[in-house]
Design a protein around this motif. Structure first.
Motif, PDB file in Angstrom:
ATOM      1  N   LEU A  73      47.321  46.426  31.803  1.00 58.13           N
ATOM      2  CA  LEU A  73      48.152  46.434  30.715  1.00 58.13           C
ATOM      3  C   LEU A  73      48.544  44.489  30.589  1.00 58.13           C
ATOM      4  O   LEU A  73      48.862  44.490  29.658  1.00 58.13           O
ATOM      5  CB  LEU A  73      48.535  47.219  30.121  1.00 58.13           C
ATOM      6  N   SER A  74      48.156  43.605  31.734  1.00 60.87           N
ATOM      7  CA  SER A  74      49.038  42.641  32.351  1.00 60.87           C
ATOM      8  C   SER A  74      48.231  41.516  30.546  1.00 60.87           C
ATOM      9  O   SER A  74      47.122  42.035  30.197  1.00 60.87           O
ATOM     10  CB  SER A  74      48.584  42.308  33.208  1.00 60.87           C
ATOM     11  N   TYR A  75      49.083  40.962  30.028  1.00 65.51           N
ATOM     12  CA  TYR A  75      48.804  40.173  29.173  1.00 65.51           C
ATOM     13  C   TYR A  75      47.655  38.661  29.922  1.00 65.51           C
ATOM     14  O   TYR A  75      46.314  39.084  28.781  1.00 65.51           O
ATOM     15  CB  TYR A  75      50.123  38.433  29.067  1.00 65.51           C
ATOM     16  N   GLU A  76      47.671  38.964  31.229  1.00 72.90           N
ATOM     17  CA  GLU A  76      45.937  37.985  31.177  1.00 72.90           C
ATOM     18  C   GLU A  76      44.500  39.093  31.210  1.00 72.90           C
ATOM     19  O   GLU A  76      44.087  38.847  30.802  1.00 72.90           O
ATOM     20  CB  GLU A  76      45.792  37.432  32.629  1.00 72.90           C
ATOM     21  N   VAL A  77      45.008  39.747  31.693  1.00 76.77           N
ATOM     22  CA  VAL A  77      43.811  40.959  31.654  1.00 76.77           C
ATOM     23  C   VAL A  77      43.054  41.026  29.804  1.00 76.77           C
ATOM     24  O   VAL A  77      42.055  41.476  29.569  1.00 76.77           O
ATOM     25  CB  VAL A  77      43.929  42.543  32.264  1.00 76.77           C
ATOM     26  N   VAL A  78      44.525  41.730  29.286  1.00 82.90           N
ATOM     27  CA  VAL A  78      44.112  41.800  27.875  1.00 82.90           C
ATOM     28  C   VAL A  78      43.326  40.959  27.325  1.00 82.90           C
ATOM     29  O   VAL A  78      42.650  41.150  26.919  1.00 82.90           O
ATOM     30  CB  VAL A  78      45.866  42.871  27.528  1.00 82.90           C
ATOM     31  N   ALA A  79      44.525  39.383  27.739  1.00 84.20           N
ATOM     32  CA  ALA A  79      43.984  38.040  26.343  1.00 84.20           C
ATOM     33  C   ALA A  79      42.235  38.465  26.489  1.00 84.20           C
ATOM     34  O   ALA A  79      40.837  38.349  26.309  1.00 84.20           O
ATOM     35  CB  ALA A  79      44.386  37.303  26.654  1.00 84.20           C
ATOM     36  N   LEU A 115      40.756  42.475  41.057  1.00 85.52           N
ATOM     37  CA  LEU A 115      39.851  44.049  41.297  1.00 85.52           C
ATOM     38  C   LEU A 115      39.404  44.305  40.109  1.00 85.52           C
ATOM     39  O   LEU A 115      38.968  45.215  39.723  1.00 85.52           O
ATOM     40  CB  LEU A 115      40.113  45.360  42.669  1.00 85.52           C
ATOM     41  N   VAL A 116      40.782  44.513  39.197  1.00 87.01           N
ATOM     42  CA  VAL A 116      40.416  45.298  37.613  1.00 87.01           C
ATOM     43  C   VAL A 116      40.240  44.938  37.129  1.00 87.01           C
ATOM     44  O   VAL A 116      38.857  45.003  35.956  1.00 87.01           O
ATOM     45  CB  VAL A 116      42.125  45.318  37.311  1.00 87.01           C
ATOM     46  N   LEU A 117      39.505  43.332  36.902  1.00 85.13           N
ATOM     47  CA  LEU A 117      39.357  42.471  35.657  1.00 85.13           C
ATOM     48  C   LEU A 117      37.574  43.094  36.034  1.00 85.13           C
ATOM     49  O   LEU A 117      36.520  42.852  35.539  1.00 85.13           O
ATOM     50  CB  LEU A 117      39.307  40.881  35.901  1.00 85.13           C
ATOM     51  N   ALA A 118      37.245  42.770  37.998  1.00 84.31           N
ATOM     52  CA  ALA A 118      36.046  42.936  38.272  1.00 84.31           C
ATOM     53  C   ALA A 118      35.305  44.647  37.970  1.00 84.31           C
ATOM     54  O   ALA A 118      34.517  44.649  37.713  1.00 84.31           O
ATOM     55  CB  ALA A 118      35.767  42.053  39.675  1.00 84.31           C
ATOM     56  N   SER A 133      47.806  49.298  39.831  1.00 87.46           N
ATOM     57  CA  SER A 133      48.778  50.219  39.180  1.00 87.46           C
ATOM     58  C   SER A 133      48.484  49.271  37.416  1.00 87.46           C
ATOM     59  O   SER A 133      47.698  48.520  37.482  1.00 87.46           O
ATOM     60  CB  SER A 133      49.724  49.858  39.870  1.00 87.46           C
ATOM     61  N   PRO A 134      49.089  50.748  37.273  1.00 89.04           N
ATOM     62  CA  PRO A 134      48.415  50.352  35.347  1.00 89.04           C
ATOM     63  C   PRO A 134      48.519  50.161  35.031  1.00 89.04           C
ATOM     64  O   PRO A 134      48.166  48.749  33.536  1.00 89.04           O
ATOM     65  CB  PRO A 134      48.785  52.000  35.050  1.00 89.04           C
ATOM     66  N   GLU A 135      50.106  49.288  35.499  1.00 87.35           N
ATOM     67  CA  GLU A 135      50.327  47.625  34.138  1.00 87.35           C
ATOM     68  C   GLU A 135      49.293  46.860  34.629  1.00 87.35           C
ATOM     69  O   GLU A 135      49.371  45.950  33.611  1.00 87.35           O
ATOM     70  CB  GLU A 135      51.520  47.234  34.768  1.00 87.35           C
ATOM     71  N   VAL A 136      48.813  45.974  35.802  1.00 82.70           N
ATOM     72  CA  VAL A 136      47.866  45.085  35.840  1.00 82.70           C
ATOM     73  C   VAL A 136      46.788  45.327  34.929  1.00 82.70           C
ATOM     74  O   VAL A 136      46.602  44.186  33.880  1.00 82.70           O
ATOM     75  CB  VAL A 136      46.545  45.099  37.078  1.00 82.70           C
TER      76      VAL A 136
END
Lengths: 229, 260
Positions: free
Chosen positions: B39-45, B232-235, B34-37
C-alpha cells in the motif's frame, strides 16, 4: 427489363456478353470457367467490366463511356451466391431482416415483412436457428428470402444447387421453381447443369469461352449437344 | 521409453522449470513482504498509472489501428506495402531505440517537438509521453492480429451485404467486424499486455517520475535499488496481471463459424 453488353478482359480470357432479359427466367448455361459467374457479378456491380453498359429496368447501372457505375447497393438486385453467404453470426430471422434494417425501416415494418416472407417460404419455425444448423435446402430458402424480402427488380442466382447432393437437389429445385413463380420476378440462374436450366428457365443461353453461343427457348433438345461437346 | 522420448520429456521438464521457477520464486518471496509495502505510495501510484496508461494506449491503438488493419486486409494499394514495412519496424527495434526515436521526433529539440514547444506543448516526461511510447511499441501487435482476422472473412459475405443495400461502413460494422471478433479481441489483449510491460521506450522518452511516468516496470527497476521487498511486490503484481491477461486470452471463444 435488363440489357447487358459488357466486355471484361482477363490475362488469358475475354468475357464478351450481350443479352436481354424480359419478364422471364433465363438460365445461363456453361462449363466451369466460361464466365457465367463473372457475368452475374458484373450485372450486380460486384465486378466492374472494361467496356459496355448494363441497364436494369429504366436505370442505367453501368456505362463505360458515360462514366456511370452504380454500386451494388443501388442496383436493386437480389443476389443468391453459390456459397449462399448466409451471415454465420446471425440467425435466420436476422439474416432475412438484414437488408430491411440497413434501409432504416422501423422495427415493426421489418418484423412484418420478415414474418410474411418466412411464412411464405416455410421458415417460421427456424427463425432462431443459426445458418450452421440448417440443411442445404433450408439454407437455400433463407438465402432466397433474404434476397427477395427487399423487393429487388431482378434476382440473380449463381449455381444455386452445386452444394447439394443429388436427392436434395431435385427437391430444392422444385422449391426454387415454386418460389420464382410465387414472386414472379425476372431472374437469371447460372448453372452448368442442363437439367436445372430446362426445369427452371423460360429460356436458355449457352455461354462458352466468354461468349453467348446460343439462345433458345428452354427445352430445345439440340442444346444438350452444344453443352456436352 | 526410447532415448528420444526421454530427451523430449526431460527438455519439457527443464523448460517448464526454467520459466516457472523464477516466477514462483517471485511470488513466494513477495509473500514474505510486509503488507505496508503493497500500500506504499510508489506501489499504488505505479499500479494506477500502469492501468491507466495501458488502457488509454490500447484505446488509441484500437481507434487508429482498426481501419489500418482492415485496409491492409483488403487493399492492394502502394500505401499497403509502405504501411507493412512501417508497422513491422517497432517490433524489431530495441525499445531503447524506439525511445530515442520518439525523443528525436517529439522531444523539445525534436523534428516535430520544437514546433510543438513553440506553441506551448511539451510531450517528453509527461504521462502523455508514456501513452505515446506504449502506443508506438504495441500498435503493430494489434494491427497484425486484427488484420489476420479481417483477411479470414470471406469477401462473399461483404458482397452479399452490399447487394442487400448496406454501405461499406455498415458492412464493416455488421458483418466484417463481428466475423473477425476473436482475432480483434486477441489483438486488444496482446497490445494491452505489451503496453503494461513497456519499459525501454518509456524510460527514455517519458522518464521515471513517481505518479507521472513511473509505470510498474519502471517502478520495479527503481525499487530494486532501494528495497528488494518493494521490487518483489511490484513484480508479483505484474506477474498476476500477466496471468489474468493470458487466462482471459485463453477463455475468449475462438469461434470459427462453419461455412454457411
Amino acid at each position: 427489363m435488363l440489357e447487358v453488353y459488357i466486355i471484361k478482359r482477363f490475362p488469358s480470357f475475354e468475357l464478351n456478353v450481350q443479352l436481354k432479359l424480359g419478364r422471364e427466367v433465363l438460365a445461363l448455361l456453361g462449363e466451369n470457367g466460361s464466365g457465367k459467374s463473372t457475368t452475374l457479378k458484373v450485372i450486380a456491380g460486384l465486378v466492374t467490366p472494361d467496356e459496355g453498359y448494363v441497364r436494369i429496368g429504366n436505370t442505367l447501372a453501368f456505362h463505360s463511356e458515360l462514366g456511370i457505375n452504380l454500386p451494388p447497393q443501388r442496383r436493386s438486385i437480389g443476389f443468391v451466391f453459390q456459397e449462399l453467404a448466409l451471415f454465420p453470426h446471425l440467425n435466420v430471422y436476422e439474416n432475412i431482416a438484414f437488408g430491411l434494417k440497413v434501409r432504416g425501416y422501423s422495427k415493426a415494418k421489418v418484423n412484418e415483412e420478415v414474418e410474411a416472407i418466412m411464412h411464405t417460404l416455410g421458415l417460421a419455425e427456424l427463425r432462431f436457428h443459426m445458418p450452421s444448423e440448417l440443411s442445404g435446402g433450408q439454407k437455400q430458402r433463407v438465402a432466397l428470402a433474404r434476397a427477395l424480402v427487399v423487393k429487388p427488380k431482378l434476382l440473380l442466382m449463381d449455381e444455386p444447387f452445386s452444394a447439394l447432393d443429388q436427392r436434395t437437389k431435385q427437391e430444392v429445385r422444385e422449391e426454387v421453381r415454386n418460389i420464382l413463380e410465387t414472386f414472379s420476378i425476372p431472374a437469371i440462374i447460372v448453372t452448368h447443369d442442363y437439367e436445372d436450366a430446362a426445369i427452371l428457365a423460360d429460356r436458355i443461353c449457352v455461354l462458352s469461352n466468354g461468349r453467348i453461343e446460343n439462345s433458345e427457348p428452354a427445352g430445345a433438345p439440340e442444346l444438350f449437344e452444344v453443352v456436352s461437346t | 521409453m526410447n532415448a528420444f522420448a526421454l530427451i523430449r520429456t526431460l527438455a519439457g521438464i527443464a523448460v517448464a522449470g526454467f520459466i516457472l521457477l523464477p516466477v514462483a520464486s517471485v511470488l513466494i518471496s513477495a509473500g514474505g513482504a510486509s503488507p505496508e509495502v503493497l500500500l506504499s505510495y510508489e506501489v499504488v501510484a505505479a499500479v494506477k498509472l500502469s492501468l491507466l496508461t495501458a488502457t488509454l494506449s490500447t484505446l488509441l491503438i484500437v481507434i487508429i489501428g482498426t481501419p489500418v488493419a482492415y485496409h491492409l486486409a483488403r487493399s492492394d494499394s502502394a500505401l499497403r506495402r509502405f504501411l507493412e514495412v512501417a508497422l513491422n519496424l517497432p517490433m524489431v527495434l530495441p525499445p531503447a531505440v524506439a525511445g530515442i526515436a520518439l525523443l528525436a521526433a517529439f522531444g523539445r529539440e525534436g523534428i516535430l517537438g520544437r514546433y510543438l514547444a513553440s506553441i506551448g506543448i511539451a510531450l517528453p516526461f509527461t504521462t502523455t509521453a508514456v501513452v505515446i511510447a506504449q502506443t508506438f511499441v504495441a500498435l503493430p501487435l494489434y494491427v497484425r492480429s486484427a488484420r489476420a482476422g479481417f483477411a479470414s472473412v470471406s469477401r462473399t459475405f461483404e458482397g452479399a451485404s452490399y447487394t442487400l443495400g448496406a454501405s461499406e461502413f455498415t458492412t464493416f460494422l455488421r458483418v466484417s467486424l463481428p466475423l473477425a471478433k476473436s482475432a480483434v479481441l486477441a489483438g486488444v489483449i496482446m497490445s494491452w499486455a505489451r503496453a503494461m510491460g513497456e519499459f525501454g521506450a518509456t524510460i527514455m522518452f517519458a522518464g521515471n517520475f513517481v505518479g507521472r511516468t513511473q509505470t510498474m516496470p519502471l517502478a520495479v527497476y527503481s525499487a530494486l535499488q532501494v528495497s528488494m521487498d518493494k521490487a518483489l511486490v511490484l513484480a508479483a503484481l505484474l506477474i498476476l496481471i500477466s496471468f489474468i491477461i493470458l487466462f482471459t486470452f485463453e477463455i475468449i471463444p475462438k469461434r470459427r463459424y462453419a461455412d454457411a
